[in-house]
Write a protein that holds these residues in place. Sequence first.
Motif, short mmCIF file in Angstrom:
data_model
loop_
_atom_site.label_atom_id
_atom_site.label_comp_id
_atom_site.label_asym_id
_atom_site.label_seq_id
_atom_site.Cartn_x
_atom_site.Cartn_y
_atom_site.Cartn_z
N HIS A 1 8.50 11.03 -9.00
CA HIS A 1 7.86 11.71 -7.74
C HIS A 1 6.86 10.51 -7.29
N SER A 2 7.23 9.67 -6.42
CA SER A 2 6.60 8.45 -5.90
C SER A 2 6.46 8.54 -4.42
N ASP A 3 5.32 8.78 -3.88
CA ASP A 3 5.39 8.56 -2.50
C ASP A 3 4.90 7.31 -2.00
N PHE A 4 5.61 7.09 -0.54
CA PHE A 4 5.36 5.78 -0.20
C PHE A 4 5.05 5.87 1.60
N MET A 5 4.33 5.06 2.07
CA MET A 5 3.64 5.53 3.28
C MET A 5 4.52 4.80 4.42
N PHE A 6 4.54 5.46 5.62
CA PHE A 6 5.30 4.88 6.55
C PHE A 6 4.87 5.27 8.08
N GLY A 7 3.51 5.84 8.02
CA GLY A 7 3.05 6.25 9.15
C GLY A 7 2.59 4.82 9.98
N SER A 8 2.50 5.04 11.40
CA SER A 8 1.93 3.82 12.09
C SER A 8 1.22 4.35 13.52
N LYS A 9 0.68 3.51 14.08
CA LYS A 9 -0.09 4.09 15.39
C LYS A 9 0.74 4.31 16.35
N VAL B 1 10.93 2.30 7.13
CA VAL B 1 9.93 0.92 7.19
C VAL B 1 8.65 1.27 6.43
N ALA B 2 8.35 1.03 5.35
CA ALA B 2 7.01 1.14 4.73
C ALA B 2 6.02 0.68 5.43
N THR B 3 4.78 0.95 5.45
CA THR B 3 3.55 0.37 6.21
C THR B 3 2.68 -0.02 5.00
N LYS B 4 2.61 0.53 3.94
CA LYS B 4 1.83 0.09 2.98
C LYS B 4 2.38 -0.07 1.80
N PRO B 5 1.81 -1.14 0.72
CA PRO B 5 2.51 -1.31 -0.31
C PRO B 5 2.56 0.00 -1.30
N LEU B 6 3.35 -0.09 -2.06
CA LEU B 6 3.60 0.88 -3.14
C LEU B 6 3.28 0.57 -4.51
N ASN B 7 2.21 1.01 -5.11
CA ASN B 7 2.02 0.72 -6.68
C ASN B 7 2.93 1.45 -7.65
N TYR B 8 3.77 0.86 -8.36
CA TYR B 8 4.56 1.61 -9.22
C TYR B 8 4.88 0.93 -10.53
N GLN B 9 4.51 1.60 -11.49
CA GLN B 9 4.56 0.93 -12.93
C GLN B 9 3.52 -0.17 -13.06
N GLY B 10 2.48 -0.12 -12.26
CA GLY B 10 1.48 -1.16 -12.57
C GLY B 10 1.74 -2.42 -11.76
N LYS B 11 2.75 -2.27 -10.59
CA LYS B 11 3.12 -3.31 -10.11
C LYS B 11 3.20 -2.99 -8.43
N LEU B 12 2.79 -3.77 -7.55
CA LEU B 12 2.83 -3.48 -6.19
C LEU B 12 4.01 -3.88 -5.42
#
Length: 411
Positions: free
Chosen positions: A379-387, A266-277
Amino acid sequence: MISNKLLEKYAKLIVVVGANVQKGQMVSVNVSTDNNILARAVVKQAYLAGASKVTVNWTDDYCSKEGFMYRSIESLSTVPSYTVDKYQEFVDNNGCAISISSPVPDLNKDIDPSKLQAANIASRKALSFYSDHMMASRSQWTVVAAPNAVWAKKVFPNFNEEEAVDALWKAILEASRVTEENDPIEEWNKHNAAMLAHNEILNDYEFDTLHFKNSLGTDISVKLVDNHIWAGGGELDPRKVLFNPNIPTEENFTMPHKYGVNGKVVATKPLNYQGKLIEDFWMEFKDGKVVNYDAAKNKDVLTNLVNFDAGSSYLGEIALISYNSPISNSGILFFNTLFDENASCHMALGRAYVINVVDGPDKSLEELAKMGYNHSMAHSDFMFGSKDLSVIGITKAGKEVVVFKDGNFVI
Ligand code: ZN
Ligand code: ZN
């Protein structure tokens, strides 16, 4: 406005620590028209470092947008030979590349995604020799950032334009360890040494698999390729020139096994791809492949990424960053992967880095594929880290080691 002193310090950091420009080397600077002041400072520092010739490749997202709007898919799918020649000359001469990232968020929100996809695929195909060269660290490259007004207002919506740009400059410089008082180059030498120490600890464990779990629903096991290498911080090119591909950087990353990823992330931040979030999204993997996904916003753009090519539905990178890290602690959502990926554990869909496996840069694609390397033009990074993220490392002998507890490194 950023002071001249800070501007000069930042430019010198980019040239000396980021790209580590060598005497007699050709340098190309990729920069938006919004950042001409920083561009000039970087060009000056590159010559002071001994560059033979510095070429500035000006970009302007607004002009590009007009192209996306009015050009046909056929036209967008062609890459002129002079563009290919320019990159070929760069590769043949082991040039060094400095990219100053300053994306304008949401600019392309009304553009037909298939047009963006066509242009992206055409350029990735025509210039794949260039990305092979760079991703294998055959010459030095660095990506840094600088503000533009639209991006700044997106990050700091309650400020007026001038205040927002100032605040974004401050945040970028702090994340990049540049202050009025310090010597940023000295700071980066220390930071690189600390990153290296973490790589060594992780390399010594030679984990077979990492298991990630948190309360948001992430529950995924990621097998690592045999003989993987944890990298992060400075890298060496074949001439043993140390450079920093990203400023800032806080990540220790390695190569997942293409077919060894199972579970849900589950992603924890939006991903900016092709100029869209792409916002509030998750993905499910089976034997390495994305088999199911959803997004609350811009699911079609996520579809573009997953379907980009045969490798873009598999992972190419897994990166560990403590929740308690400078960028994460700033609490700022930058809407820019260069920063946000350094605030959070992340994965990348698409191509793996050959530097993440022993002798990787010298192996053929077939040899790499046998080891579990994923090849892709994306190659697109997406974030899933959480506390509350926990990471358990499982060694080849089946021993379980707690790597992350409550979001942070404990080894
Ligand atoms: Zn990364
Ligand atoms: Zn990445």
